[in-house]
Write an enzyme that holds these catalytic residues in place. Structure first.
Site, PDB file in Angstrom:
ATOM      1  N   GLY A 100       0.841  -1.205   0.000  1.00 12.76           N
ATOM      2  CA  GLY A 100       0.000   0.000   0.000  1.00 12.76           C
ATOM      3  C   GLY A 100       0.866   1.240   0.000  1.00 12.76           C
ATOM      4  N   ALA A 101       2.025   1.131  -0.676  1.00 15.75           N
ATOM      5  CA  ALA A 101       3.067   2.159  -0.554  1.00 15.75           C
ATOM      6  C   ALA A 101       2.673   3.492  -1.173  1.00 15.75           C
ATOM      7  CB  ALA A 101       4.364   1.640  -1.189  1.00 15.75           C
ATOM      8  N   ALA A 102       1.693   3.498  -2.074  1.00 19.85           N
ATOM      9  CA  ALA A 102       1.261   4.778  -2.675  1.00 19.85           C
ATOM     10  C   ALA A 102       0.123   5.413  -1.894  1.00 19.85           C
ATOM     11  CB  ALA A 102       0.835   4.555  -4.126  1.00 19.85           C
ATOM     12  N   GLN A 121      -1.910   6.858   1.776  1.00 13.55           N
ATOM     13  CA  GLN A 121      -1.671   7.945   2.747  1.00 13.55           C
ATOM     14  C   GLN A 121      -0.575   7.600   3.751  1.00 13.55           C
ATOM     15  OE1 GLN A 121      -4.682  10.233   4.858  1.00 13.55           O
ATOM     16  NE2 GLN A 121      -5.666   8.223   4.997  1.00 13.55           N
ATOM     17  N   ILE A 122      -0.689   6.428   4.365  1.00 16.58           N
ATOM     18  CA  ILE A 122       0.287   6.072   5.400  1.00 16.58           C
ATOM     19  C   ILE A 122       1.659   5.913   4.751  1.00 16.58           C
ATOM     20  CG2 ILE A 122       0.972   4.285   7.066  1.00 16.58           C
ATOM     21  CD1 ILE A 122      -1.998   3.796   7.621  1.00 16.58           C
ATOM     22  N   GLY A 123       1.666   5.277   3.567  1.00 16.32           N
ATOM     23  CA  GLY A 123       2.919   5.079   2.844  1.00 16.32           C
ATOM     24  C   GLY A 123       3.658   6.385   2.622  1.00 16.32           C
ATOM     25  N   ARG A 126     -13.340  -0.069   3.976  1.00 14.67           N
ATOM     26  CA  ARG A 126     -14.776  -0.306   3.931  1.00 14.67           C
ATOM     27  C   ARG A 126     -15.429   0.807   3.108  1.00 14.67           C
ATOM     28  NH1 ARG A 126     -18.482  -2.599   7.963  1.00 14.67           N
ATOM     29  NH2 ARG A 126     -16.829  -2.616   9.491  1.00 14.67           N
ATOM     30  N   ASP A 171      -2.774   3.061  19.277  1.00 17.88           N
ATOM     31  CA  ASP A 171      -3.684   3.137  20.421  1.00 17.88           C
ATOM     32  C   ASP A 171      -2.882   3.391  21.706  1.00 17.88           C
ATOM     33  OD1 ASP A 171      -5.971   2.066  18.713  1.00 17.88           O
ATOM     34  OD2 ASP A 171      -4.493   0.472  18.555  1.00 17.88           O
ATOM     35  N   HIS A 184      -7.475  -4.060  17.802  1.00 17.87           N
ATOM     36  CA  HIS A 184      -7.407  -2.671  17.315  1.00 17.87           C
ATOM     37  C   HIS A 184      -8.796  -2.309  16.775  1.00 17.87           C
ATOM     38  CE1 HIS A 184      -6.286   1.070  15.500  1.00 17.87           C
ATOM     39  NE2 HIS A 184      -6.701   0.641  14.331  1.00 17.87           N
TER      40      HIS A 184
HETATM   41  P1  NAD Z   1      -5.032   4.366   1.560  1.00 14.21           P
HETATM   42  O1  NAD Z   1      -6.328   3.940   0.953  1.00 14.21           O
HETATM   43  O2  NAD Z   1      -4.574   5.790   1.437  1.00 14.21           O
HETATM   44  O3  NAD Z   1      -3.863   3.463   0.988  1.00 14.21           O
HETATM   45  C1  NAD Z   1      -3.970   2.082   0.903  1.00 14.21           C
HETATM   46  C2  NAD Z   1      -3.149   1.640  -0.280  1.00 14.21           C
HETATM   47  O4  NAD Z   1      -3.152   0.222  -0.308  1.00 14.21           O
HETATM   48  C3  NAD Z   1      -3.716   2.124  -1.626  1.00 14.21           C
HETATM   49  O5  NAD Z   1      -2.712   2.841  -2.320  1.00 14.21           O
HETATM   50  C4  NAD Z   1      -4.099   0.834  -2.322  1.00 14.21           C
HETATM   51  O6  NAD Z   1      -3.872   0.896  -3.719  1.00 14.21           O
HETATM   52  C5  NAD Z   1      -3.162  -0.160  -1.647  1.00 14.21           C
HETATM   53  N1  NAD Z   1      -3.584  -1.558  -1.755  1.00 14.21           N
HETATM   54  C6  NAD Z   1      -4.834  -2.075  -1.757  1.00 14.21           C
HETATM   55  N2  NAD Z   1      -4.792  -3.391  -1.936  1.00 14.21           N
HETATM   56  C7  NAD Z   1      -3.493  -3.735  -2.038  1.00 14.21           C
HETATM   57  C8  NAD Z   1      -2.817  -4.961  -2.251  1.00 14.21           C
HETATM   58  N3  NAD Z   1      -3.477  -6.105  -2.407  1.00 14.21           N
HETATM   59  N4  NAD Z   1      -1.474  -4.947  -2.306  1.00 14.21           N
HETATM   60  C9  NAD Z   1      -0.791  -3.794  -2.168  1.00 14.21           C
HETATM   61  N5  NAD Z   1      -1.373  -2.594  -1.982  1.00 14.21           N
HETATM   62  C10 NAD Z   1      -2.718  -2.582  -1.912  1.00 14.21           C
HETATM   63  O7  NAD Z   1      -5.110   3.915   3.083  1.00 14.21           O
HETATM   64  P2  NAD Z   1      -4.175   4.377   4.300  1.00 14.21           P
HETATM   65  O8  NAD Z   1      -4.769   5.582   4.923  1.00 14.21           O
HETATM   66  O9  NAD Z   1      -2.744   4.384   3.893  1.00 14.21           O
HETATM   67  O10 NAD Z   1      -4.470   3.169   5.322  1.00 14.21           O
HETATM   68  C11 NAD Z   1      -4.059   1.861   5.027  1.00 14.21           C
HETATM   69  C12 NAD Z   1      -4.682   0.883   6.010  1.00 14.21           C
HETATM   70  O11 NAD Z   1      -4.238   1.146   7.332  1.00 14.21           O
HETATM   71  C13 NAD Z   1      -6.221   0.947   6.081  1.00 14.21           C
HETATM   72  O12 NAD Z   1      -6.711  -0.383   6.194  1.00 14.21           O
HETATM   73  C14 NAD Z   1      -6.480   1.691   7.375  1.00 14.21           C
HETATM   74  O13 NAD Z   1      -7.740   1.395   7.922  1.00 14.21           O
HETATM   75  C15 NAD Z   1      -5.358   1.133   8.218  1.00 14.21           C
HETATM   76  N6  NAD Z   1      -5.012   1.889   9.407  1.00 14.21           N
HETATM   77  C16 NAD Z   1      -4.637   1.165  10.513  1.00 14.21           C
HETATM   78  C17 NAD Z   1      -4.275   1.809  11.672  1.00 14.21           C
HETATM   79  C18 NAD Z   1      -3.852   1.013  12.879  1.00 14.21           C
HETATM   80  O14 NAD Z   1      -3.579   1.638  13.911  1.00 14.21           O
HETATM   81  N7  NAD Z   1      -3.756  -0.299  12.851  1.00 14.21           N
HETATM   82  C19 NAD Z   1      -4.283   3.196  11.724  1.00 14.21           C
HETATM   83  C20 NAD Z   1      -4.647   3.916  10.577  1.00 14.21           C
HETATM   84  C21 NAD Z   1      -5.011   3.248   9.433  1.00 14.21           C
HETATM   85  C1  LMR Z   2      -7.196   4.371  13.350  1.00 12.38           C
HETATM   86  O1  LMR Z   2      -7.194   3.826  14.450  1.00 12.38           O
HETATM   87  O2  LMR Z   2      -6.941   5.579  13.193  1.00 12.38           O
HETATM   88  C2  LMR Z   2      -7.516   3.554  12.140  1.00 12.38           C
HETATM   89  O3  LMR Z   2      -7.619   2.212  12.462  1.00 12.38           O
HETATM   90  C3  LMR Z   2      -8.642   4.074  11.366  1.00 12.38           C
HETATM   91  C4  LMR Z   2      -9.978   3.568  11.847  1.00 12.38           C
HETATM   92  O4  LMR Z   2     -10.729   3.066  10.985  1.00 12.38           O
HETATM   93  O5  LMR Z   2     -10.285   3.659  13.023  1.00 12.38           O
END
Ligand code: NAD
Ligand code: LMR
Length: 329
Positions: A12-14, A16-18, A93, A160, A188
């Site tokens: 998911g490197a492209a 937001q988190i990436g 989702r 968290d 989580h």
């Molecule tokens: P985002 O939608 O900006 O980026 C996700 C990326 O994953 C997209 O670029 C998408 O193309 C890519 N992707 C989708 N399927 C893929 C696959 N099979 N292989 C490789 N890449 C794939 O989302 P984000 O904001 O970067 O968040 C990513 C995930 O992290 C979400 O599931 C979000 O809910 C989760 N998240 C978790 C926490 C935590 O504390 N655990 C906190 C924040 C977000």
């Molecule tokens: C977070 O904790 O910020 C993420 O897991 C996003 C969410 O869906 O709660």
């Protein structure tokens, strides 16, 4: 610099988190100023062009520690020889999607990535799942990688943990550095349990320092547990920089160790500790030494904590049941 680069995969490197994570890994914040890194970036095909743009920006930083960047949409190529894998990419989702649809869509991603890691990752690989539902996605990947020891699969509850430290410090008017031994238990999700009864403020018990059970129950716990939703409501998209920060913090400590006299929250496969059924990937207080974590033992769990931990663990068991029925594990 003579050390061989550590190969770090990010999926998911492209996304937001990436966009926050990659630059911090490349600048040395993950493994320190003396360890070169090689980035292995996985995306889905339609996002590869955007990823090329991110790589152009990585190039433009001329990071001294970044020895090479590999990108692609084929997990068996991108994960080849990786030592650390941060599984961030997941299917979010969308409107009209039921929980089962979400588990199923993510199940397809994490079964494939688990198998690919099993086949081509380095023998010492450590895998951290950030993509939601993180704990169950980690369980799916783990179950599809029979040759990788189960304890190498973790999920992220460090965000968290950091949120809980920050909320407690603000309430008591102390710097975050005075808070130690915070624990997130469970999933989580909104059922997670941030535990103040075993936390410390300046060496004193945190729950006693707060001395307000009403605040703990009605303010602190829901604020921490629903912080992700509050950020989505305020920002219009989910936490990204703080999630990247937590992902770096978890992996940094897993590789380099936790500080003396403190612990961190890590979602790890349960060994049955604290009554959490074996195999569920649940959050525990952990210490790390020489690249190996241990669940902190012997903490007192009062009746209030017991009920909260049990509720979150029951949710993890339900998710496990759902993905079992979907044939994903
Ligand atoms: P985002 O939608 O900006 O980026 C996700 C990326 O994953 C997209 O670029 C998408 O193309 C890519 N992707 C989708 N399927 C893929 C696959 N099979 N292989 C490789 N890449 C794939 O989302 P984000 O904001 O970067 O968040 C990513 C995930 O992290 C979400 O599931 C979000 O809910 C989760 N998240 C978790 C926490 C935590 O504390 N655990 C906190 C924040 C977000
Ligand atoms: C977070 O904790 O910020 C993420 O897991 C996003 C969410 O869906 O709660």
């Amino acid at each position: 610099m003579t050390q061989a680069p550590v190969k770090v995969a990010v999926t998911g490197a492209a996304g937001q988190i990436g966009y926050s994570l990659l630059f911090r890994i490349a600048s040395g914040e993950l493994l320190g100023p003396d360890t070169p890194v090689q980035l292995h970036l996985l995306e889905i095909t339609p996002a590869l062009k955007a990823l090329e743009g991110v790589v152009m920006e990585l190039d433009d930083c001329a990071f001294p520690l970044l020895s090479k960047v590999v990108i692609g949409d084929d997990a068996t190529k991108v994960f080849d020889g990786v030592n650390l894998a941060m599984l961030v990419g997941a299917r979010p989702r969308t409107a009209g999607m039921e929980r089962g649809d979400l588990l199923s869509a993510n199940g397809a991603i994490f079964t494939a990535q688990g198998k690919a890691l099993n086949d081509v990752a380095a023998d010492d690989v450590k895998i951290l799942v950030t993509g939601n539902p993180a704990n169950t996605n980690a369980l799916i990947a783990m179950s599809n990688a029979p040759d990788i020891p189960a304890e190498r699969f973790n999920a992220l509850t460090r965000l968290d943990h950091n949120r809980a430290i920050s909320q407690l410090a603000a309430r008591l008017g102390v710097p975050v550095t005075e808070i130690k031994k915070m624990t997130i238990w469970g999933n989580h999700s909104a059922t997670q349990y941030p535990d103040l009864f075993n936390a410390e403020v300046n060496g004193a018990n945190a729950a006693e320092a707060v001395n307000d059970q009403g605040w703990i129950e009605n303010d602190f716990i829901p604020t921490v547990a629903k912080r992700g939703a509050a950020i989505i409501a305020a920002r219009g998209s989910s936490s990204a920089a703080s999630a990247a920060n937590a992902t770096i913090g978890h992996m940094h400590d897993w590789v380099l160790g936790t500080p003396e006299g403190d612990w961190v929250s890590m979602s790890v496969p349960s060994d049955g500790s604290y009554g959490v059924p074996e195999g569920l990937i649940s959050s525990f207080p952990c210490v790390v030494k020489d690249g190996k974590y241990e669940i902190v033992q012997g903490l007192e769990i009062n009746d209030f904590s017991r009920a909260k931990i049990d509720a979150s663990v029951a949710e993890l068991a339900d998710e496990k049941q759902a993905v079992t029925e979907l044939g994903l594990i």
